[in-house]
Enzyme design. Structure first.
Site, PDB file in Angstrom:
ATOM      1  N   MET A  86     -20.751 -26.185  31.607  1.00  0.00           N
ATOM      2  CA  MET A  86     -21.898 -25.063  31.433  1.00  0.00           C
ATOM      3  C   MET A  86     -22.181 -24.498  32.888  1.00  0.00           C
ATOM      4  O   MET A  86     -22.257 -23.027  33.165  1.00  0.00           O
ATOM      5  CB  MET A  86     -23.487 -25.487  30.935  1.00  0.00           C
ATOM      6  N   TYR A 102     -15.676 -33.072  30.140  1.00  0.00           N
ATOM      7  CA  TYR A 102     -15.686 -33.406  28.800  1.00  0.00           C
ATOM      8  C   TYR A 102     -14.631 -33.623  28.081  1.00  0.00           C
ATOM      9  O   TYR A 102     -13.515 -32.522  28.253  1.00  0.00           O
ATOM     10  CB  TYR A 102     -16.623 -32.267  28.144  1.00  0.00           C
ATOM     11  N   LYS A 115     -23.901   1.250  29.835  1.00  0.00           N
ATOM     12  CA  LYS A 115     -24.306   0.282  28.944  1.00  0.00           C
ATOM     13  C   LYS A 115     -24.055  -1.102  29.374  1.00  0.00           C
ATOM     14  O   LYS A 115     -23.141  -1.375  30.402  1.00  0.00           O
ATOM     15  CB  LYS A 115     -23.743   0.521  27.547  1.00  0.00           C
TER      16      LYS A 115
HETATM   17  C1  LIG Z   1     -18.367   2.372  25.620  1.00  0.00           C
HETATM   18  C2  LIG Z   1     -18.200   3.918  25.268  1.00  0.00           C
HETATM   19  C3  LIG Z   1     -17.633   4.829  26.061  1.00  0.00           C
HETATM   20  C4  LIG Z   1     -16.844   4.312  27.552  1.00  0.00           C
HETATM   21  O1  LIG Z   1     -15.859   3.685  27.282  1.00  0.00           O
HETATM   22  P1  LIG Z   1     -14.786   3.199  28.435  1.00  0.00           P
HETATM   23  O2  LIG Z   1     -13.596   2.554  27.566  1.00  0.00           O
HETATM   24  O3  LIG Z   1     -15.527   2.017  29.200  1.00  0.00           O
HETATM   25  O4  LIG Z   1     -14.429   4.533  29.545  1.00  0.00           O
HETATM   26  C5  LIG Z   1     -17.828   6.241  26.134  1.00  0.00           C
HETATM   27  N1  LIG Z   1     -18.231   6.391  24.831  1.00  0.00           N
HETATM   28  C6  LIG Z   1     -18.870   5.615  23.867  1.00  0.00           C
HETATM   29  C7  LIG Z   1     -19.163   6.173  22.662  1.00  0.00           C
HETATM   30  C8  LIG Z   1     -18.877   4.214  24.029  1.00  0.00           C
HETATM   31  O5  LIG Z   1     -19.300   3.454  23.184  1.00  0.00           O
END
Ligand SMILES: *Cc1c(COP(=O)(O)O)cnc(C)c1O
Length: 386
Positions: free
Chosen positions: A313, A265, A38
């Site tokens: 930035m 800045y 993700k």
């Molecule tokens: C992000 C996530 C994982 C992975 O977690 P890690 O700590 O990065 O291994 C697994 N299950 C769910 C539901 C998550 O949201």
């Protein structure tokens, strides 16, 4: 080959594959690895990281939302893709069209999915998310049985999995995690007793995969560890992890400032003596947090150079008074190794009150990703110069 780039990230695909294999070897042979990619694989590039994970033995890819799954499908990935988060009923069609596996928690969504599935003559696998103590997304344990029955009664749906997520599996103390695990086991037990078959039961993130074999069930869902980052500094990872991402830049200017010069800045840093400084062309517009102002550091010539003044930035200033011979175009390492020095995400995360997860996940698309195998560049994406 990278001389045309000013700021970039190098991602070592061998490191990702080696980490995936380490998870593969750590769990029993029948336990599947669902690779969590993700948020653009925590900044590493979802398509490339996903392909590497599958190549190294992961059987599925896991993202949060349909849009992420669609990106993977568009890139030609055919492996099963599980969605961890909420899918609105109006997106049921997309889920089917792109062959994604949703996690459902409402009858409204299940009905919408069932309606589309039957219209298309398809059978769609669905997972149920159970909230065993995190209060984020999921059904309460006592709601699962009724929902599972509702799913089973709807045509075109197949209850393929039930899963939960741990709130504190990274803590030294696993008491709360074990409590969540007990609640989860009870839910699964009730489903079994009622004759409801659940082919895939899964719960473990990186920390729980490493530390809690009882939580492995049919599959584990590591994310962070695949990229070589440890979930905590309070315990030693069960097996070695190899950081996959190096963040690099190039000195864009070197000069000696006289005493009393104001840097960046807000004039927050004023030199007390003549100071040799180098300019690093990376800033919060790349996802390098502004909170590093006056407190972060980078590597130049294998030595640490402190950030002076605010991170802008696009750039910031570092002190190279103690580092001899720094010149324009010299390599700057913000994450990774240079000479005998290494900066890991967890170390700089601690400086600004965050976690390693956020450091790499923050890196924005303006940073080209360069992919390596055997130390050789195999792919470059993002902003192309040619
Ligand atoms: C992000 C996530 C994982 C992975 O977690 P890690 O700590 O990065 O291994 C697994 N299950 C769910 C539901 C998550 O949201």
């Amino acid at each position: 080959m990278l001389e045309d780039l000013v700021t970039w990230a190098e991602i070592d695909l061998d490191a990702i594959e080696s980490n995936v294999r380490a998870f593969r070897n750590h769990v029993e042979a029948q336990v599947e690895i669902f690779a969590v990619i993700k948020a653009n694989a925590y900044g590493h590039g979802a398509v490339q990281a996903g392909k590497a994970a599958l190549h190294a033995g992961a059987t599925r890819l896991v993202v949060h939302r349909a849009v992420e799954g669609i990106e993977l499908r568009r890139a030609g990935i055919t492996a099963p893709i599980l969605l961890l988060g909420y899918t609105p009923p109006a997106a049921a069609e997309l889920v089917i069209q792109w062959q994604l596996i949703p996690s459902a928690i409402t009858v409204e969504f299940a009905r919408a999915l069932s309606g589309r599935a039957t219209a298309l003559g398809a059978t769609i696998p669905v997972h149920i998310k159970v909230d065993t103590g995190m209060s984020c997304y999921g059904l309460m344990p006592d709601e699962v049985l009724a929902f599972a029955r509702a799913l089973q009664s709807l045509p075109g749906l197949h209850l393929e999995g039930v899963f939960t997520h741990f709130a504190t599996a990274d803590w030294l103390d696993l008491i709360y995690t074990r409590r969540q695990l007990e609640i989860f086991k009870e839910v699964i037990g009730t489903l079994h007793l009622t004759g409801i078959d659940v082919p895939l039961v899964h719960a473990a993130n990186t920390a729980a995969t490493m530390r809690l074999p009882e939580a492995h069930f049919n599959a584990v869902r590591p994310g962070l560890g695949l990229y070589g980052m440890p979930p905590s500094d309070d315990w030693v990872p069960t097996f070695p992890l190899y950081p996959a991402l190096s963040l690099k830049s190039r000195v864009s200017q070197v000069r000696v400032l006289s005493a009393g010069s104001a840097i960046s800045y807000g004039r927050e840093f004023i030199t007390q003596q003549p100071t040799r400084v180098a300019l690093a062309p990376i800033g919060y517009g790349d996802g390098f947090h502004r909170a590093f102002s006056n407190r972060g550091f980078v590597l130049i010539h294998g030595r640490r150079a402190r950030i002076l003044g605010r991170v802008c930035m696009d750039q910031f200033v570092v002190d190279v008074s103690e580092i001899q011979g720094v010149q324009q175009d010299d390599e700057i390492v913000l994450l990774g190794q240079q000479g005998d020095e290494t900066i890991v995400a967890g170390e700089i995360a601690a400086l600004i009150g965050t976690i390693n997860y956020e450091i790499t996940t923050s890196l924005l698309p303006r940073i080209p990703r360069v992919y390596l195998r055997d130390g050789v560049i195999v792919e470059r994406n993002g902003f192309q110069l040619t």
